[in-house]
Design a protein around this motif. Structure first.
Motif, PDB file in Angstrom:
ATOM      1  N   GLY A   9       1.032  -1.337  -0.059  1.00 29.73           N
ATOM      2  CA  GLY A   9      -0.164  -0.119  -0.021  1.00 29.73           C
ATOM      3  C   GLY A   9       0.969   1.086   0.049  1.00 29.73           C
ATOM      4  N   HIS A  63       1.617  -4.795   6.101  1.00 29.86           N
ATOM      5  CA  HIS A  63       0.798  -4.805   5.147  1.00 29.86           C
ATOM      6  C   HIS A  63      -0.877  -3.881   5.146  1.00 29.86           C
ATOM      7  N   GLY A  66      -4.950  -2.326   0.082  1.00 31.31           N
ATOM      8  CA  GLY A  66      -6.531  -2.348   0.356  1.00 31.31           C
ATOM      9  C   GLY A  66      -7.036  -1.248  -0.745  1.00 31.31           C
ATOM     10  N   SER A  85      -8.205  -6.520  -2.738  1.00 28.81           N
ATOM     11  CA  SER A  85      -7.175  -5.696  -2.523  1.00 28.81           C
ATOM     12  C   SER A  85      -6.667  -6.623  -1.158  1.00 28.81           C
ATOM     13  N   ARG A  86      -7.215  -6.465  -0.167  1.00 26.53           N
ATOM     14  CA  ARG A  86      -6.671  -6.456   0.819  1.00 26.53           C
ATOM     15  C   ARG A  86      -6.167  -8.370   1.360  1.00 26.53           C
ATOM     16  N   SER A  89      -4.284 -10.258  -2.254  1.00 23.37           N
ATOM     17  CA  SER A  89      -2.915 -10.232  -1.960  1.00 23.37           C
ATOM     18  C   SER A  89      -2.254 -10.294  -0.522  1.00 23.37           C
ATOM     19  N   ALA A  90      -3.041 -10.146   0.521  1.00 22.70           N
ATOM     20  CA  ALA A  90      -1.691 -11.426   1.227  1.00 22.70           C
ATOM     21  C   ALA A  90      -1.871 -12.483   0.966  1.00 22.70           C
ATOM     22  N   SER A 109      -1.086  -5.770   9.988  1.00 14.75           N
ATOM     23  CA  SER A 109      -1.859  -5.531   8.808  1.00 14.75           C
ATOM     24  C   SER A 109      -3.222  -5.113   8.927  1.00 14.75           C
ATOM     25  N   SER A 111      -7.039  -3.365   9.346  1.00 15.42           N
ATOM     26  CA  SER A 111      -7.167  -3.830   8.913  1.00 15.42           C
ATOM     27  C   SER A 111      -8.635  -2.877   9.623  1.00 15.42           C
ATOM     28  N   TRP A 143     -10.465 -10.373   6.115  1.00 19.07           N
ATOM     29  CA  TRP A 143      -9.001  -9.281   5.641  1.00 19.07           C
ATOM     30  C   TRP A 143      -8.217  -9.814   6.974  1.00 19.07           C
ATOM     31  N   GLU A 144      -9.059  -9.638   8.536  1.00 22.15           N
ATOM     32  CA  GLU A 144      -8.124  -9.952   9.476  1.00 22.15           C
ATOM     33  C   GLU A 144      -7.899 -11.911   9.333  1.00 22.15           C
ATOM     34  N   LYS A 161      -3.476  -6.966  13.902  1.00 21.33           N
ATOM     35  CA  LYS A 161      -4.211  -6.633  13.459  1.00 21.33           C
ATOM     36  C   LYS A 161      -4.604  -5.432  14.128  1.00 21.33           C
TER      37      LYS A 161
END
Length: 303
Positions: A9, A63, A66, A85-86, A89-90, A109, A111, A143-144, A161
């Motif tokens: 990002g 990270h 997003g 995108s979240r 990508s992870a 990350s 969140s 995401w998480e 997170k």
């Protein structure tokens, strides 16, 4: 040798400010869609490609990638992009780390505070509370979960997170959008104005990432919110006070925002409080816990 921190990002305001903050202590690298500087490495999430040179001697990943939640209407295609995108990508990062047999010291990350759902209630949400049941909470849960995979598969020693509230910055984001209407005497609260707006100063969110990076006892989810709870109306009035402008216009009707933004309007018209107690109990201190002091600091910088 400095530990290597890889930040995704790269073009976002948090990534840029955080890199300035920790750049003297760490070797900072960025993953970006278009390489422009020597410490940048290209990746393409859709094509699942990444310059693997970015991972050499890597110790930490922050990270932040997003797509912007509030940038476009939530069409079916946009919703897929917000999740991909979240999450994808992870997954791409995890794939490369597994392939290269790299074990990180930490995977930190971004969140969202919308984990708890987009609604206005009297409840003050803590990290132990369950997720909500709307689209934004679904995004944050996925995401998480994508972040937690790094711990589950033994790719990172710890996963953090950061459930981020509205970040107040003089360069971009909500505050920057709110200033011009108020300066030109057409600013006003949105909808009822009674919806809570969990917020955090840009300097404090960057300090929280730095704190998480440096403290090995930090793991799991943390609410990145100021200890002071405010509503949309209170925020609008406080900005007007600092700018020394009267608020002359009535509240923007909810139905207009719904017509303009569709389902996205729920993120504007609803909001609850969240507690920052958990992160404060670790020893983290907010530099800007008070909204007026935060606004004075930011609005002076914007002049």
């Amino acid at each position: 040798m400095k530990e290597v921190v890889l930040i995704t990002g790269a073009s976002g305001m948090i990534a840029q400010e955080l890199a300035k903050k920790i750049g003297n202590e760490y070797d900072i690298r960025f993953l970006t869609r278009k390489k422009e500087h020597i410490n940048e490495f290209e990746w393409d999430i859709k094509r699942k490609t990444v310059d693997e040179a970015a991972f050499e001697n890597l110790s930490h990943i922050i990270h932040l990638a997003g797509a912007n939640i509030s940038e476009k209407r939530w069409t079916a295609e946009r919703k897929k992009e917000l999740i991909s995108s979240r999450v994808d990508s992870a997954a791409l990062l995890r794939h490369i780390l597994t392939k290269k047999e790299i074990r990180l010291k930490s995977f930190i990350s971004a969140s969202g505070i919308n984990f708890y759902g987009t609604n206005t209630t009297d409840k003050i949400y803590a990290e132990s509370d369950p997720p909500g049941h709307d689209f934004l909470s679904e995004v944050v849960v996925l995401w998480e979960n994508a972040a937690d995979h790094f711990k589950e598969h033994n790719i990172a020693e710890r996963v953090v997170k950061i459930r981020t509230a509205v970040v107040l910055s003089e360069t971009e984001g909500a505050l920057k959008k709110m200033i011009p209407p108020i300066q030109y005497y057409i600013g006003s609260p949105l909808g009822s104005g009674k919806q809570y707006m969990p917020w955090i100063h840009i300097e404090d969110i960057c300090s929280m990432y730095e704190f998480a990076l440096k403290n090995s006892n930090i793991h799991g989810a943390y609410n990145a919110v100021s200890p002071q709870h405010i509503t949309n109306e209170q925020l609008t009035k406080e900005i007007a006070k600092v700018l020394k402008r009267p608020l002359l216009m009535p509240n923007v009707p909810a139905f207009i925002l719904k017509l303009m933004f569709g389902e996205l309007s729920t993120a504007i018209l609803e909001g609850s409080r969240a507690s920052s107690q958990k992160i404060r109990e670790t020893g983290f201190h907010f530099k800007f816990p008070d909204l007026k002091e935060a606004l004075v600091d930011l609005l002076q910088k914007s002049k």
